[in-house]
Design a protein around this motif. Structure first.
Motif, PDB file in Angstrom:
ATOM      1  N   MET A 193       0.828  -1.210   0.000  1.00  0.00           N
ATOM      2  CA  MET A 193       0.000   0.000   0.000  1.00  0.00           C
ATOM      3  C   MET A 193       0.859   1.256   0.000  1.00  0.00           C
ATOM      4  SD  MET A 193      -2.840  -1.450   2.636  1.00  0.00           S
ATOM      5  CE  MET A 193      -1.606  -2.598   3.280  1.00  0.00           C
ATOM      6  N   ARG A 194       0.512   2.173  -0.884  1.00  0.00           N
ATOM      7  CA  ARG A 194       1.212   3.446  -1.003  1.00  0.00           C
ATOM      8  C   ARG A 194       0.189   4.558  -0.801  1.00  0.00           C
ATOM      9  NH1 ARG A 194       4.374   1.835  -6.672  1.00  0.00           N
ATOM     10  NH2 ARG A 194       5.340  -0.091  -5.856  1.00  0.00           N
ATOM     11  N   GLY A 195       0.434   5.415   0.182  1.00  0.00           N
ATOM     12  CA  GLY A 195      -0.599   6.367   0.528  1.00  0.00           C
ATOM     13  C   GLY A 195      -0.148   7.789   0.742  1.00  0.00           C
ATOM     14  N   CYS A 196      -1.141   8.628   1.072  1.00  0.00           N
ATOM     15  CA  CYS A 196      -0.904  10.038   1.375  1.00  0.00           C
ATOM     16  C   CYS A 196      -0.320  10.158   2.789  1.00  0.00           C
ATOM     17  CB  CYS A 196      -2.219  10.805   1.272  1.00  0.00           C
ATOM     18  SG  CYS A 196      -3.461  10.274   2.488  1.00  0.00           S
ATOM     19  N   ARG A 197       0.020  11.363   3.165  1.00  0.00           N
ATOM     20  CA  ARG A 197       0.651  11.594   4.472  1.00  0.00           C
ATOM     21  C   ARG A 197      -0.252  11.116   5.610  1.00  0.00           C
ATOM     22  NH1 ARG A 197      -0.136  15.626   7.767  1.00  0.00           N
ATOM     23  NH2 ARG A 197      -1.188  16.831   6.140  1.00  0.00           N
ATOM     24  N   GLN A 198      -1.565  11.397   5.526  1.00  0.00           N
ATOM     25  CA  GLN A 198      -2.490  10.981   6.578  1.00  0.00           C
ATOM     26  C   GLN A 198      -2.594   9.454   6.660  1.00  0.00           C
ATOM     27  OE1 GLN A 198      -5.433  13.865   4.813  1.00  0.00           O
ATOM     28  NE2 GLN A 198      -6.186  13.871   6.928  1.00  0.00           N
ATOM     29  N   SER A 199      -2.587   8.804   5.507  1.00  0.00           N
ATOM     30  CA  SER A 199      -2.678   7.346   5.494  1.00  0.00           C
ATOM     31  C   SER A 199      -1.459   6.722   6.160  1.00  0.00           C
ATOM     32  CB  SER A 199      -2.785   6.845   4.049  1.00  0.00           C
ATOM     33  OG  SER A 199      -3.913   7.373   3.400  1.00  0.00           O
ATOM     34  N   VAL A 200      -0.300   7.234   5.816  1.00  0.00           N
ATOM     35  CA  VAL A 200       0.954   6.711   6.377  1.00  0.00           C
ATOM     36  C   VAL A 200       0.958   6.849   7.903  1.00  0.00           C
ATOM     37  CG1 VAL A 200       3.448   7.043   6.464  1.00  0.00           C
ATOM     38  CG2 VAL A 200       2.251   7.140   4.266  1.00  0.00           C
ATOM     39  N   ALA A 201       0.406   7.959   8.399  1.00  0.00           N
ATOM     40  CA  ALA A 201       0.379   8.203   9.843  1.00  0.00           C
ATOM     41  C   ALA A 201      -0.566   7.250  10.571  1.00  0.00           C
ATOM     42  CB  ALA A 201      -0.038   9.647  10.118  1.00  0.00           C
TER      43      ALA A 201
ATOM     44  N   ALA B  89       4.794   5.928   1.955  1.00  0.00           N
ATOM     45  CA  ALA B  89       4.471   7.164   1.233  1.00  0.00           C
ATOM     46  C   ALA B  89       4.437   6.915  -0.273  1.00  0.00           C
ATOM     47  CB  ALA B  89       5.487   8.241   1.565  1.00  0.00           C
ATOM     48  N   ALA B  90       3.397   7.402  -0.906  1.00  0.00           N
ATOM     49  CA  ALA B  90       3.246   7.252  -2.356  1.00  0.00           C
ATOM     50  C   ALA B  90       4.103   8.279  -3.079  1.00  0.00           C
ATOM     51  CB  ALA B  90       1.785   7.430  -2.760  1.00  0.00           C
ATOM     52  N   GLY B  91       4.632   7.880  -4.230  1.00  0.00           N
ATOM     53  CA  GLY B  91       5.340   8.817  -5.094  1.00  0.00           C
ATOM     54  C   GLY B  91       4.356   9.515  -6.001  1.00  0.00           C
ATOM     55  N   GLU B  92       4.767  10.585  -6.620  1.00  0.00           N
ATOM     56  CA  GLU B  92       3.860  11.355  -7.472  1.00  0.00           C
ATOM     57  C   GLU B  92       3.318  10.522  -8.624  1.00  0.00           C
ATOM     58  OE1 GLU B  92       1.395  14.198  -8.417  1.00  0.00           O
ATOM     59  OE2 GLU B  92       2.735  14.298  -6.666  1.00  0.00           O
ATOM     60  N   ASN B  93       4.116   9.592  -9.139  1.00  0.00           N
ATOM     61  CA  ASN B  93       3.681   8.769 -10.264  1.00  0.00           C
ATOM     62  C   ASN B  93       2.755   7.622  -9.865  1.00  0.00           C
ATOM     63  OD1 ASN B  93       5.138  10.300 -12.127  1.00  0.00           O
ATOM     64  ND2 ASN B  93       6.989   9.065 -11.858  1.00  0.00           N
ATOM     65  N   ASP B  94       2.609   7.400  -8.556  1.00  0.00           N
ATOM     66  CA  ASP B  94       1.728   6.315  -8.103  1.00  0.00           C
ATOM     67  C   ASP B  94       0.257   6.672  -8.278  1.00  0.00           C
ATOM     68  OD1 ASP B  94       3.736   4.533  -7.327  1.00  0.00           O
ATOM     69  OD2 ASP B  94       3.959   5.508  -5.376  1.00  0.00           O
TER      70      ASP B  94
ATOM     71  N   VAL C 204      -3.674   4.557  -1.501  1.00  0.00           N
ATOM     72  CA  VAL C 204      -4.637   4.855  -0.438  1.00  0.00           C
ATOM     73  C   VAL C 204      -4.585   6.352  -0.138  1.00  0.00           C
ATOM     74  CG1 VAL C 204      -5.385   4.322   1.903  1.00  0.00           C
ATOM     75  CG2 VAL C 204      -4.212   2.568   0.552  1.00  0.00           C
ATOM     76  N   LYS C 205      -5.771   6.962  -0.027  1.00  0.00           N
ATOM     77  CA  LYS C 205      -5.808   8.406   0.247  1.00  0.00           C
ATOM     78  C   LYS C 205      -6.983   8.727   1.175  1.00  0.00           C
ATOM     79  CE  LYS C 205      -6.032  12.940  -2.004  1.00  0.00           C
ATOM     80  NZ  LYS C 205      -4.896  13.485  -1.219  1.00  0.00           N
ATOM     81  N   VAL C 206      -6.719   9.539   2.179  1.00  0.00           N
ATOM     82  CA  VAL C 206      -7.771  10.051   3.057  1.00  0.00           C
ATOM     83  C   VAL C 206      -8.289  11.355   2.466  1.00  0.00           C
ATOM     84  CG1 VAL C 206      -8.308  10.911   5.369  1.00  0.00           C
ATOM     85  CG2 VAL C 206      -6.739   8.977   5.086  1.00  0.00           C
ATOM     86  N   VAL C 207      -9.612  11.477   2.351  1.00  0.00           N
ATOM     87  CA  VAL C 207     -10.205  12.676   1.755  1.00  0.00           C
ATOM     88  C   VAL C 207     -11.175  13.328   2.741  1.00  0.00           C
ATOM     89  CG1 VAL C 207      -9.973  11.865  -0.618  1.00  0.00           C
ATOM     90  CG2 VAL C 207     -12.039  11.295   0.667  1.00  0.00           C
ATOM     91  N   ALA C 208     -11.423  14.608   2.540  1.00  0.00           N
ATOM     92  CA  ALA C 208     -12.267  15.364   3.464  1.00  0.00           C
ATOM     93  C   ALA C 208     -13.741  15.027   3.317  1.00  0.00           C
ATOM     94  CB  ALA C 208     -12.052  16.864   3.258  1.00  0.00           C
TER      95      ALA C 208
END
Length: 336
Positions: free
Chosen positions: A287-295, A302-307, A319-323
């Motif tokens: 799993m590669r995610g945004c800063r919130q996901s990693v925390a 941490a996901a790279g820009e190309n992911d 994986v990404k946490v959204v508002a």
């Protein structure tokens, strides 16, 4: 090679004229015969497929690619079921739509007719050989098949059965032809035959499809990526969401409708994300995610820009946490 492709295209053009006027009964009987042959000759099919699998393993193909290449008993039965379902459908040829009467009394309508010759270029999955041939036959089109080099033995075995089914109903075998050359130059040669081929349909990875689009003189029916997402809202039933996510990512990660991106509402992420991340990690998903996901989970890096927006076709998930829902929708509009 050029001569081989030219000869094949010419024979397909000739066959297209022969198949355009086939009766519905003949087409459906051919499809039924093919369904029966798939069952009675399954040992031949499995043996050919095993040759492809052995060579693919020797070349180091990934588990996901091997899964796409494999013809299982269930996969064979799905091919048969697809053929029988196609038989039940109405023949599209000859149907008239938008029938209107002009002011001068002239009646005008749009009649469905065959396209002619279709070139189908695809990777890995040998079931496409049956799907493409059957759909083209039902629609009165000749088809030239160019499967992936890794599935050559499987495709040769399946095409042989298609020819037997056609010949049993007195239909010229050239209606369905398989390019026996694995060199990619064969695709380039095929794409130059605009006089014989009416439409090209590439099915596979983005690289293959862009190659076809850039080199074809023939109209192309295309797509580029299958980047599928699941959004878990704050009001979602999390007990149902977890098995859906697991199934969408892990059941067949190498297909174009597999899950590639998971979006989770920030209100439920602290409770749900660690749970689903642990579940997926236990199943071998990276799993590669945004800063919130990693925390929120030690199993997410941490996901790279190309992911973001990538079609992994493997056990890898963004994986990404959204508002909220609008942010999730905007993300999917951009990357989906």
């Amino acid at each position: 090679m050029e001569k081989t492709i030219a000869d094949l295209a010419g024979r397909a053009k000739h066959a297209a004229a022969a198949i355009a006027g086939l009766s519905t009964l003949t087409k459906d009987r051919t499809l039924n015969t093919l369904a029966e042959l798939l069952l009675t000759e399954k040992a031949v099919i499995f043996a050919a497929n095993q040759q492809d699998l052995d060579q693919a393993r020797a070349k180091g193909l990934s588990a996901a690619m091997l899964d796409r290449l494999r013809i299982s008993q269930a996969g064979l039965e799905a091919m048969v079921a697809g053929l029988r379902q196609l038989i039940t459908l109405a023949d599209p040829i000859g149907q008239i739509e938008e029938f209107t009467r002009r002011a001068n009394g002239l009646q005008v309508g749009r009649m469905r007719v065959p396209l002619g010759v279709i070139a189908m270029i695809y990777e890995s999955r040998p079931n496409v050989t049956i799907d493409a041939a059957a759909l083209c036959l039902k629609a009165g089109n000749a088809v030239i098949l160019r499967g992936g080099s890794e599935a050559l033995q499987s495709n040769l075995a399946l095409t042989s059965l298609i020819h037997r089914a056609l010949q049993s109903e007195g239909v010229i075998a050239d209606v369905v032809q398989l390019i026996p050359v694995t060199d990619r130059k064969a695709i380039t040669a095929l794409l130059r035959h605009e006089e014989e081929i009416d439409l090209v349909i590439p099915r596979g990875g983005e690289g293959l499809i862009r190659f076809v689009v850039e080199n074809s003189r023939i109209p192309v029916l295309k797509h580029y990526k299958g980047v599928c997402h699941i959004y878990v809202d704050q009001d979602a039933d999390l007990a149902k969401a977890a098995p859906m996510i697991v199934n969408a990512k892990t059941s067949r990660p190498g297909v174009c409708n597999a899950l590639e991106g998971l979006l989770i509402h920030q209100a439920v992420a602290p409770a749900f994300l660690p749970e689903i991340a642990a579940l997926l990690q236990g199943l071998g998903v990276e799993m590669r995610g945004c800063r919130q996901s990693v925390a929120l989970s030690p199993f997410i890096v941490a996901a790279g820009e190309n992911d973001w927006g990538s079609e992994f076709l493997d056990l890898i998930l963004c994986v990404k946490v959204v508002a909220d829902y609008p942010e999730a929708k905007a993300y999917i509009d951009r990357y989906g």
